[in-house]
Design a protein around this motif. Structure first.
Motif, PDB file in Angstrom:
ATOM      1  N   ASN A  58       0.825  -1.222   0.000  1.00  0.00           N
ATOM      2  CA  ASN A  58       0.000   0.000   0.000  1.00  0.00           C
ATOM      3  C   ASN A  58       0.859   1.273   0.000  1.00  0.00           C
ATOM      4  O   ASN A  58       0.635   2.185   0.810  1.00  0.00           O
ATOM      5  N   PRO A  59       1.839   1.365  -0.892  1.00  0.00           N
ATOM      6  CA  PRO A  59       2.746   2.521  -0.870  1.00  0.00           C
ATOM      7  C   PRO A  59       2.100   3.797  -1.411  1.00  0.00           C
ATOM      8  O   PRO A  59       1.226   3.742  -2.277  1.00  0.00           O
ATOM      9  N   ARG A  60       2.550   4.929  -0.870  1.00  0.00           N
ATOM     10  CA  ARG A  60       2.149   6.237  -1.385  1.00  0.00           C
ATOM     11  C   ARG A  60       3.426   7.041  -1.625  1.00  0.00           C
ATOM     12  O   ARG A  60       4.280   7.121  -0.737  1.00  0.00           O
ATOM     13  N   VAL A  61       3.512   7.639  -2.796  1.00  0.00           N
ATOM     14  CA  VAL A  61       4.715   8.385  -3.163  1.00  0.00           C
ATOM     15  C   VAL A  61       4.458   9.877  -3.018  1.00  0.00           C
ATOM     16  O   VAL A  61       3.442  10.382  -3.493  1.00  0.00           O
ATOM     17  N   THR A  62       5.377  10.577  -2.368  1.00  0.00           N
ATOM     18  CA  THR A  62       5.316  12.032  -2.281  1.00  0.00           C
ATOM     19  C   THR A  62       6.600  12.596  -2.885  1.00  0.00           C
ATOM     20  O   THR A  62       7.704  12.148  -2.533  1.00  0.00           O
ATOM     21  N   VAL A  63       6.447  13.570  -3.775  1.00  0.00           N
ATOM     22  CA  VAL A  63       7.626  14.185  -4.385  1.00  0.00           C
ATOM     23  C   VAL A  63       8.223  15.195  -3.401  1.00  0.00           C
ATOM     24  O   VAL A  63       7.522  16.077  -2.907  1.00  0.00           O
ATOM     25  N   LEU A  64       9.507  15.053  -3.113  1.00  0.00           N
ATOM     26  CA  LEU A  64      10.187  15.981  -2.206  1.00  0.00           C
ATOM     27  C   LEU A  64      10.964  17.036  -2.982  1.00  0.00           C
ATOM     28  O   LEU A  64      11.175  18.135  -2.483  1.00  0.00           O
ATOM     29  N   ASP A  65      11.433  16.676  -4.149  1.00  0.00           N
ATOM     30  CA  ASP A  65      12.125  17.634  -5.012  1.00  0.00           C
ATOM     31  C   ASP A  65      11.685  17.375  -6.451  1.00  0.00           C
ATOM     32  O   ASP A  65      12.024  16.345  -7.030  1.00  0.00           O
ATOM     33  N   PRO A  66      10.883  18.300  -6.999  1.00  0.00           N
ATOM     34  CA  PRO A  66      10.337  18.076  -8.340  1.00  0.00           C
ATOM     35  C   PRO A  66      11.344  18.271  -9.477  1.00  0.00           C
ATOM     36  O   PRO A  66      11.019  17.996 -10.632  1.00  0.00           O
ATOM     37  N   THR A  67      12.540  18.728  -9.135  1.00  0.00           N
ATOM     38  CA  THR A  67      13.562  18.856 -10.181  1.00  0.00           C
ATOM     39  C   THR A  67      13.709  17.518 -10.887  1.00  0.00           C
ATOM     40  O   THR A  67      13.859  16.489 -10.235  1.00  0.00           O
ATOM     41  N   GLU A  68      13.669  17.544 -12.214  1.00  0.00           N
ATOM     42  CA  GLU A  68      13.662  16.261 -12.904  1.00  0.00           C
ATOM     43  C   GLU A  68      15.051  15.781 -13.266  1.00  0.00           C
ATOM     44  O   GLU A  68      15.972  16.564 -13.483  1.00  0.00           O
ATOM     45  N   GLN A  69      15.168  14.468 -13.311  1.00  0.00           N
ATOM     46  CA  GLN A  69      16.383  13.815 -13.792  1.00  0.00           C
ATOM     47  C   GLN A  69      15.929  12.728 -14.760  1.00  0.00           C
ATOM     48  O   GLN A  69      14.849  12.166 -14.619  1.00  0.00           O
ATOM     49  N   GLY A  70      16.766  12.446 -15.754  1.00  0.00           N
ATOM     50  CA  GLY A  70      16.371  11.457 -16.752  1.00  0.00           C
ATOM     51  C   GLY A  70      17.242  10.219 -16.730  1.00  0.00           C
ATOM     52  O   GLY A  70      18.449  10.298 -16.499  1.00  0.00           O
ATOM     53  N   PHE A  71      16.592   9.079 -16.925  1.00  0.00           N
ATOM     54  CA  PHE A  71      17.303   7.813 -17.074  1.00  0.00           C
ATOM     55  C   PHE A  71      16.685   7.046 -18.243  1.00  0.00           C
ATOM     56  O   PHE A  71      15.493   7.172 -18.518  1.00  0.00           O
ATOM     57  N   TRP A  72      17.478   6.225 -18.865  1.00  0.00           N
ATOM     58  CA  TRP A  72      16.951   5.254 -19.822  1.00  0.00           C
ATOM     59  C   TRP A  72      16.430   4.074 -19.022  1.00  0.00           C
ATOM     60  O   TRP A  72      17.189   3.409 -18.330  1.00  0.00           O
ATOM     61  N   GLU A  73      15.129   3.836 -19.120  1.00  0.00           N
ATOM     62  CA  GLU A  73      14.502   2.783 -18.328  1.00  0.00           C
ATOM     63  C   GLU A  73      14.147   1.584 -19.189  1.00  0.00           C
ATOM     64  O   GLU A  73      13.924   1.695 -20.391  1.00  0.00           O
ATOM     65  N   GLY A  74      14.070   0.451 -18.522  1.00  0.00           N
ATOM     66  CA  GLY A  74      13.557  -0.760 -19.141  1.00  0.00           C
ATOM     67  C   GLY A  74      12.546  -1.368 -18.182  1.00  0.00           C
ATOM     68  O   GLY A  74      12.415  -0.910 -17.051  1.00  0.00           O
ATOM     69  N   CYS A  75      11.830  -2.389 -18.607  1.00  0.00           N
ATOM     70  CA  CYS A  75      10.799  -2.980 -17.758  1.00  0.00           C
ATOM     71  C   CYS A  75      10.566  -4.425 -18.181  1.00  0.00           C
ATOM     72  O   CYS A  75      10.519  -4.709 -19.383  1.00  0.00           O
ATOM     73  N   LEU A  76      10.423  -5.303 -17.196  1.00  0.00           N
ATOM     74  CA  LEU A  76      10.170  -6.714 -17.514  1.00  0.00           C
ATOM     75  C   LEU A  76       8.876  -6.880 -18.299  1.00  0.00           C
ATOM     76  O   LEU A  76       8.732  -7.832 -19.062  1.00  0.00           O
ATOM     77  N   SER A  77       7.953  -5.937 -18.140  1.00  0.00           N
ATOM     78  CA  SER A  77       6.661  -6.025 -18.831  1.00  0.00           C
ATOM     79  C   SER A  77       6.675  -5.341 -20.203  1.00  0.00           C
ATOM     80  O   SER A  77       5.657  -5.345 -20.902  1.00  0.00           O
ATOM     81  N   VAL A  78       7.804  -4.732 -20.549  1.00  0.00           N
ATOM     82  CA  VAL A  78       7.936  -4.084 -21.856  1.00  0.00           C
ATOM     83  C   VAL A  78       9.218  -4.640 -22.490  1.00  0.00           C
ATOM     84  O   VAL A  78      10.251  -3.976 -22.519  1.00  0.00           O
ATOM     85  N   PRO A  79       9.161  -5.866 -22.960  1.00  0.00           N
ATOM     86  CA  PRO A  79      10.384  -6.562 -23.355  1.00  0.00           C
ATOM     87  C   PRO A  79      11.097  -5.886 -24.528  1.00  0.00           C
ATOM     88  O   PRO A  79      10.452  -5.329 -25.421  1.00  0.00           O
ATOM     89  N   ASN A  80      12.423  -5.959 -24.468  1.00  0.00           N
ATOM     90  CA  ASN A  80      13.291  -5.577 -25.595  1.00  0.00           C
ATOM     91  C   ASN A  80      13.314  -4.093 -25.921  1.00  0.00           C
ATOM     92  O   ASN A  80      13.794  -3.708 -26.983  1.00  0.00           O
ATOM     93  N   LEU A  81      12.819  -3.251 -25.032  1.00  0.00           N
ATOM     94  CA  LEU A  81      12.839  -1.815 -25.304  1.00  0.00           C
ATOM     95  C   LEU A  81      13.511  -1.053 -24.170  1.00  0.00           C
ATOM     96  O   LEU A  81      13.583  -1.522 -23.035  1.00  0.00           O
ATOM     97  N   ARG A  82      13.984   0.139 -24.528  1.00  0.00           N
ATOM     98  CA  ARG A  82      14.475   1.102 -23.547  1.00  0.00           C
ATOM     99  C   ARG A  82      13.882   2.453 -23.903  1.00  0.00           C
ATOM    100  O   ARG A  82      13.724   2.758 -25.090  1.00  0.00           O
ATOM    101  N   GLY A  83      13.603   3.269 -22.876  1.00  0.00           N
ATOM    102  CA  GLY A  83      13.073   4.597 -23.155  1.00  0.00           C
ATOM    103  C   GLY A  83      13.597   5.613 -22.153  1.00  0.00           C
ATOM    104  O   GLY A  83      13.856   5.280 -20.992  1.00  0.00           O
ATOM    105  N   PHE A  84      13.744   6.850 -22.629  1.00  0.00           N
ATOM    106  CA  PHE A  84      14.290   7.898 -21.769  1.00  0.00           C
ATOM    107  C   PHE A  84      13.139   8.594 -21.033  1.00  0.00           C
ATOM    108  O   PHE A  84      12.234   9.156 -21.657  1.00  0.00           O
ATOM    109  N   VAL A  85      13.202   8.547 -19.700  1.00  0.00           N
ATOM    110  CA  VAL A  85      12.121   9.081 -18.864  1.00  0.00           C
ATOM    111  C   VAL A  85      12.685  10.070 -17.849  1.00  0.00           C
ATOM    112  O   VAL A  85      13.685   9.785 -17.181  1.00  0.00           O
TER     113      VAL A  85
END
Ligand code: NI
Length: 186
Positions: free
Chosen positions: A86-113
């Protein structure tokens, strides 16, 4: 404690908001069994996180573990296995940072988020105790990615520049060396 098949993008269950767990359920055998299956599946798939909907259960449970020893994450801080209920996320610093992400549920792809760089997560542990943890940098992105799964959100939804969605092969060929961007495998 079987390894379960991981649901992939297109499966409607991944797009549901998962329901909260009741206190009584949290100490149940059924939940323990589910969490064991999630850990086994995450290890089998060599992921650093997994959420219950990814193994077909639409409940608010996620696991994160960054094992730097065995891993594709040299240079990152290790993060011992932790269960978030039952997690709840609160943003403490809205400054954005980007990473190339992957996901087990989105096979064979990477995306910059791009995501906020610092967050707090309030959650229940496996004994139904209230916990709070803060994270920044890479770990903050991992938390947000995993906990998004419990809201029916996949990382691809958060890509703003769709030219930065790539097959792993093309990611390695064209994007891995992009200056000023950090890279996060699955
Ligand atoms: Ni994911």
């Amino acid at each position: 404690m079987p390894i379960r098949p991981v649901l992939t993008i297109g499966n409607p269950l991944l797009r549901r908001v998962a329901r909260d767990l009741e206190p009584a359920e949290i100490r149940s055998r059924a939940l323990r069994a589910l969490l064991d299956d999630m850990v086994e599946t995450m290890h089998h798939e060599e992921g650093i996180g997994i959420a219950a909907p990814q193994v077909g259960e639409s409940v608010q449970a996620a696991i994160i573990e960054i094992d730097v020893e065995s891993s594709r994450y040299p240079g990152q801080e290790p993060f011992g296995l932790r269960v978030f209920l039952n997690p709840r996320v609160t943003v403490l610093d809205p400054t954005e940072q980007g990473f190339w992400e992957g996901c087990l549920s989105v096979p064979n792809l990477r995306g910059f988020v791009e995501r906020p760089r610092r967050v707090r997560v309030d959650y229940l542990d496996v004994d139904a105790h209230e916990r709070t943890i803060e994270a920044e940098g890479f770990l903050a992105t991992v938390f947000q990615h995993e906990l998004d799964h419990l809201q029916g959100v996949l990382y691809v939804d958060r890509i703003r520049d769709m030219t930065r969605l790539a097959t792993i092969e093309d990611y390695l060929r064209y994007w891995r060396e992009t200056p000023g961007e950090e890279h996060l495998p699955d």
